[in-house]
Design an enzyme around this catalytic site. Structure first.
Site, mmCIF file in Angstrom:
data_model
loop_
_atom_site.group_PDB
_atom_site.id
_atom_site.type_symbol
_atom_site.label_atom_id
_atom_site.label_comp_id
_atom_site.label_asym_id
_atom_site.label_seq_id
_atom_site.Cartn_x
_atom_site.Cartn_y
_atom_site.Cartn_z
ATOM 1 N N SER A 167 0.794 -1.208 0.000
ATOM 2 C CA SER A 167 0.000 0.000 0.000
ATOM 3 C C SER A 167 0.840 1.277 0.000
ATOM 4 O O SER A 167 1.843 1.366 0.697
ATOM 5 C CB SER A 167 -0.892 -0.009 1.248
ATOM 6 N N ASP A 168 0.395 2.257 -0.812
ATOM 7 C CA ASP A 168 0.967 3.613 -0.786
ATOM 8 C C ASP A 168 -0.193 4.563 -0.555
ATOM 9 O O ASP A 168 -0.685 5.216 -1.471
ATOM 10 C CB ASP A 168 1.681 3.937 -2.100
ATOM 11 N N THR A 169 -0.639 4.627 0.697
ATOM 12 C CA THR A 169 -1.882 5.308 1.022
ATOM 13 C C THR A 169 -1.668 6.304 2.154
ATOM 14 O O THR A 169 -0.889 6.062 3.069
ATOM 15 C CB THR A 169 -2.966 4.287 1.426
ATOM 16 N N VAL A 170 -2.389 7.420 2.093
ATOM 17 C CA VAL A 170 -2.371 8.438 3.149
ATOM 18 C C VAL A 170 -3.803 8.684 3.595
ATOM 19 O O VAL A 170 -4.701 8.830 2.760
ATOM 20 C CB VAL A 170 -1.746 9.758 2.655
ATOM 21 N N SER B 253 -4.417 7.392 -2.439
ATOM 22 C CA SER B 253 -3.489 6.283 -2.616
ATOM 23 C C SER B 253 -3.095 6.125 -4.076
ATOM 24 O O SER B 253 -3.888 6.356 -4.979
ATOM 25 C CB SER B 253 -4.146 4.981 -2.135
#
Length: 327
Positions: free
Chosen positions: A122-125, A142
């Site tokens: 995951s590349d999530t904020v 994301s």
């Protein structure tokens, strides 16, 4: 993908969907997001005495896992782009449907061969904010997998997302890949209100982490609503992550360190495949969340009618590098 595809894209202002659970409304993004999965999960769990099962007991985790399997199976089957297919959202969220699905759960054994309900990394904020006037923002963004597509537009400092990875390649599937179509996507941000005719905000919350998100939303909500935890305690508590192993063609329960080993042993006896304890960096699979509540409605020791405070309570997940701040 071409420049015409990008220039032809418009973001939309969506109408959230919700379900009621014991006097509160949980609001989630509609399809094509998996907010529907979180609401399906909560509806199924409503048919059990969650508090009576005991927090993170073998009975509680067994019921939670089975409900996650049912909810994700339905979501993966029926969720797609509403601009391209007709989705049975109202039917899926009807309480009689969740009662039907809940009857599939046995307290003694794990289900075999879970199928969708029949319609009659995951590349999530994530962040949440509530201001002094009570306005709230629950926001998640994301690029999906590590650096998304890995493609960086010329002269730009960001990578393009790869949400198309969640399309189905089966021609007759509602979520089958097609031009100009939105895929099933996992990012969801939530708000919680009471059930009054003019709803009052109770919380802004979110848990990032791909398919962990609906599971995380419901676990931290139940930690507060059923087990009386404050926002930080609700995020700190050990979590359960249910995932489908495509190679082995079976569901796997991942139990975070802190869950009693006797619980893992009992779940295995009931026929579950259990991974316990999950420690170290592998704990990233349990998601990273943030919560702000308005008042302490989660505090069972307080008479809510005589103590109607609007003080904000914040919690930030220790599994990540966020923090709760006042301003």
């Amino acid at each position: 993908m071409t420049l015409d595809d990008l220039s032809g894209h418009d973001s939309e202002v969506i109408t959230p969907i919700s379900t009621e659970y014991k006097g509160v409304h949980l609001w989630e993004p509609p399809p094509n997001s998996q907010g529907l999965a979180a609401l399906l999960l909560l509806n199924i769990l409503e048919n059990f005495s969650v508090k009576g099962l005991g927090h993170n007991s073998s009975d509680y985790i067994h019921v939670l896992v089975e409900a996650v399997r049912l909810a994700l199976t339905d979501a993966l089957c029926y969720l797609g782009d509403p601009n391209h297919v007709t989705l049975p959202v109202q039917t899926l969220l009807h309480k009689t449907y969740s009662q039907q699905r809940a009857r599939s759960i046995s307290m003694n054994r794990a289900m075999e061969g879970v199928k969708p309900g029949q319609m009659t990394g995951s590349d999530t904020v994530y962040l949440c904010v509530i201001d002094s006037q009570g306005n709230a923002c629950s926001f998640v963004n994301s690029t999906y997998m590590a650096f998304g597509t890995g493609l960086v537009p010329n002269g730009c400092g960001f990578s393009l997302q790869n949400r198309g990875a969640n399309f189905s390649l089966h021609r007759n599937h509602l979520n089958c890949v097609a031009g100009g179509k939105r895929p099933y996507h996992t990012i969801i941000a939530a708000l919680l209100t009471d059930s009054a005719p003019k709803p009052q905000l109770l919380a802004a919350l979110g848990v990032m982490g791909a398919f962990m998100q609906p599971q995380g939303h419901i676990q931290v909500l139940l930690n507060m609503l059923e087990f009386g935890m404050n926002p930080q305690q609700a995020l700190d508590a050990p979590r359960v992550h249910v995932q489908y192993d495509h190679r082995a063609d079976e569901w796997v329960i991942n139990l975070e360190e802190g869950v009693d080993g006797k619980v893992a042993k009992e779940l295995r006896r009931r026929g579950h495949r259990v991974n316990w304890p999950v420690t170290g960096h592998e704990r990233s699979q349990f998601g990273r969340g943030q919560i702000i509540t308005v008042g302490e409605w989660w505090n069972t020791s307080v008479n809510q009618a005589a103590h109607s405070t609007r003080v904000l309570w914040g919690g930030s997940d220790p599994r990540a590098d966020g923090c709760a701040q006042g301003y």
